[in-house]
Motif scaffolding. Structure first.
Motif, mmCIF file in Angstrom:
data_model
loop_
_atom_site.group_PDB
_atom_site.id
_atom_site.type_symbol
_atom_site.label_atom_id
_atom_site.label_comp_id
_atom_site.label_asym_id
_atom_site.label_seq_id
_atom_site.Cartn_x
_atom_site.Cartn_y
_atom_site.Cartn_z
ATOM 1 N N SER A 4 25.850 23.614 16.644
ATOM 2 C CA SER A 4 25.079 23.241 17.831
ATOM 3 C C SER A 4 25.196 24.278 18.942
ATOM 4 C CB SER A 4 25.498 21.862 18.336
ATOM 5 O OG SER A 4 26.830 21.885 18.802
ATOM 6 N N ARG A 5 26.297 24.988 18.997
ATOM 7 C CA ARG A 5 26.479 26.042 19.999
ATOM 8 C C ARG A 5 25.902 27.376 19.541
ATOM 9 N NH1 ARG A 5 32.802 25.014 21.606
ATOM 10 N NH2 ARG A 5 32.481 23.078 22.738
ATOM 11 N N GLY A 6 25.493 27.446 18.286
ATOM 12 C CA GLY A 6 24.958 28.686 17.752
ATOM 13 C C GLY A 6 26.025 29.722 17.447
ATOM 14 N N GLU A 7 27.255 29.259 17.262
ATOM 15 C CA GLU A 7 28.365 30.169 16.984
ATOM 16 C C GLU A 7 28.321 30.629 15.529
ATOM 17 O OE1 GLU A 7 31.963 28.108 17.956
ATOM 18 O OE2 GLU A 7 31.433 27.926 20.074
ATOM 19 N N GLU A 8 28.695 31.870 15.315
ATOM 20 C CA GLU A 8 28.780 32.409 13.961
ATOM 21 C C GLU A 8 30.067 31.927 13.290
ATOM 22 O OE1 GLU A 8 26.492 34.305 12.376
ATOM 23 O OE2 GLU A 8 25.212 33.976 14.123
ATOM 24 N N LEU A 9 30.024 31.856 11.994
ATOM 25 C CA LEU A 9 31.200 31.466 11.219
ATOM 26 C C LEU A 9 32.247 32.564 11.318
ATOM 27 C CD1 LEU A 9 32.670 29.684 9.141
ATOM 28 C CD2 LEU A 9 31.420 30.916 7.371
ATOM 29 N N SER A 10 33.445 32.183 11.681
ATOM 30 C CA SER A 10 34.530 33.164 11.742
ATOM 31 C C SER A 10 35.476 32.904 10.574
ATOM 32 C CB SER A 10 35.283 33.056 13.066
ATOM 33 O OG SER A 10 35.817 31.767 13.230
ATOM 34 N N GLY A 11 35.521 33.826 9.649
ATOM 35 C CA GLY A 11 36.383 33.648 8.493
ATOM 36 C C GLY A 11 35.666 32.992 7.337
ATOM 37 N N ARG A 12 36.455 32.580 6.358
ATOM 38 C CA ARG A 12 35.918 31.954 5.161
ATOM 39 C C ARG A 12 36.107 30.451 5.238
ATOM 40 N NH1 ARG A 12 38.348 35.432 0.304
ATOM 41 N NH2 ARG A 12 37.934 33.434 -0.658
ATOM 42 N N GLU A 13 35.311 29.746 4.469
ATOM 43 C CA GLU A 13 35.464 28.299 4.405
ATOM 44 C C GLU A 13 35.190 27.841 2.984
ATOM 45 O OE1 GLU A 13 32.821 26.562 7.260
ATOM 46 O OE2 GLU A 13 31.035 27.252 6.264
ATOM 47 N N SER A 14 35.614 26.644 2.693
ATOM 48 C CA SER A 14 35.450 26.104 1.346
ATOM 49 C C SER A 14 33.971 25.906 1.024
ATOM 50 C CB SER A 14 36.177 24.757 1.234
ATOM 51 O OG SER A 14 35.505 23.777 2.014
ATOM 52 N N GLY A 15 33.685 25.744 -0.253
ATOM 53 C CA GLY A 15 32.313 25.490 -0.677
ATOM 54 C C GLY A 15 31.761 24.214 -0.074
ATOM 55 N N GLU A 16 32.600 23.200 0.013
ATOM 56 C CA GLU A 16 32.175 21.924 0.590
ATOM 57 C C GLU A 16 31.830 22.087 2.069
ATOM 58 O OE1 GLU A 16 34.134 17.586 1.250
ATOM 59 O OE2 GLU A 16 34.391 18.484 -0.712
ATOM 60 N N ALA A 17 32.647 22.856 2.790
ATOM 61 C CA ALA A 17 32.393 23.100 4.210
ATOM 62 C C ALA A 17 31.112 23.914 4.382
ATOM 63 C CB ALA A 17 33.576 23.819 4.851
ATOM 64 N N ALA A 18 30.912 24.903 3.523
ATOM 65 C CA ALA A 18 29.706 25.725 3.595
ATOM 66 C C ALA A 18 28.458 24.881 3.322
ATOM 67 C CB ALA A 18 29.800 26.879 2.612
ATOM 68 N N GLU A 19 28.559 23.971 2.368
ATOM 69 C CA GLU A 19 27.437 23.085 2.056
ATOM 70 C C GLU A 19 27.145 22.158 3.236
ATOM 71 O OE1 GLU A 19 26.390 19.599 -1.183
ATOM 72 O OE2 GLU A 19 27.827 21.158 -1.739
ATOM 73 N N PHE A 20 28.196 21.613 3.844
ATOM 74 C CA PHE A 20 28.024 20.745 5.001
ATOM 75 C C PHE A 20 27.390 21.530 6.151
ATOM 76 C CE2 PHE A 20 29.597 18.809 8.965
ATOM 77 C CZ PHE A 20 29.082 17.531 8.815
ATOM 78 N N ARG A 21 27.882 22.759 6.393
ATOM 79 C CA ARG A 21 27.347 23.606 7.465
ATOM 80 C C ARG A 21 25.857 23.882 7.237
ATOM 81 N NH1 ARG A 21 29.582 26.920 11.143
ATOM 82 N NH2 ARG A 21 31.634 26.645 10.215
#
Length: 66
Positions: free
Chosen positions: A16-33
């Motif tokens: 919602s803030r338009g922030e870029e992803l910092s670092g890596r995240e799990s597949g589930e988190a990426a799917e949710f994002r």
């Protein structure tokens, strides 16, 4: 692994803030994002088509989910 409410809230806030992803995240988190990003983008497009201002508001508290 299931995302916690805190992880979901963090992702929604970042999107919602338009922030870029910092670092890596799990597949589930990426799917949710990706899903959150898609929903926000669709809502923004609809608001623009209707000539409305668009703003994402996040409540201060996460309701209990049973």
């Amino acid at each position: 692994m299931t995302l916690s409410a805190e992880e979901m809230e963090r992702i929604v806030t970042q999107v919602s803030r338009g922030e870029e992803l910092s670092g890596r995240e799990s597949g589930e988190a990426a799917e949710f994002r990706a899903g959150v990003t898609q929903e926000v983008d669709q809502a923004r497009e609809i608001a623009e088509e209707l000539g409305l201002d668009f703003q994402v508001e996040i409540p201060n508290e996460t309701p209990l989910m049973w």
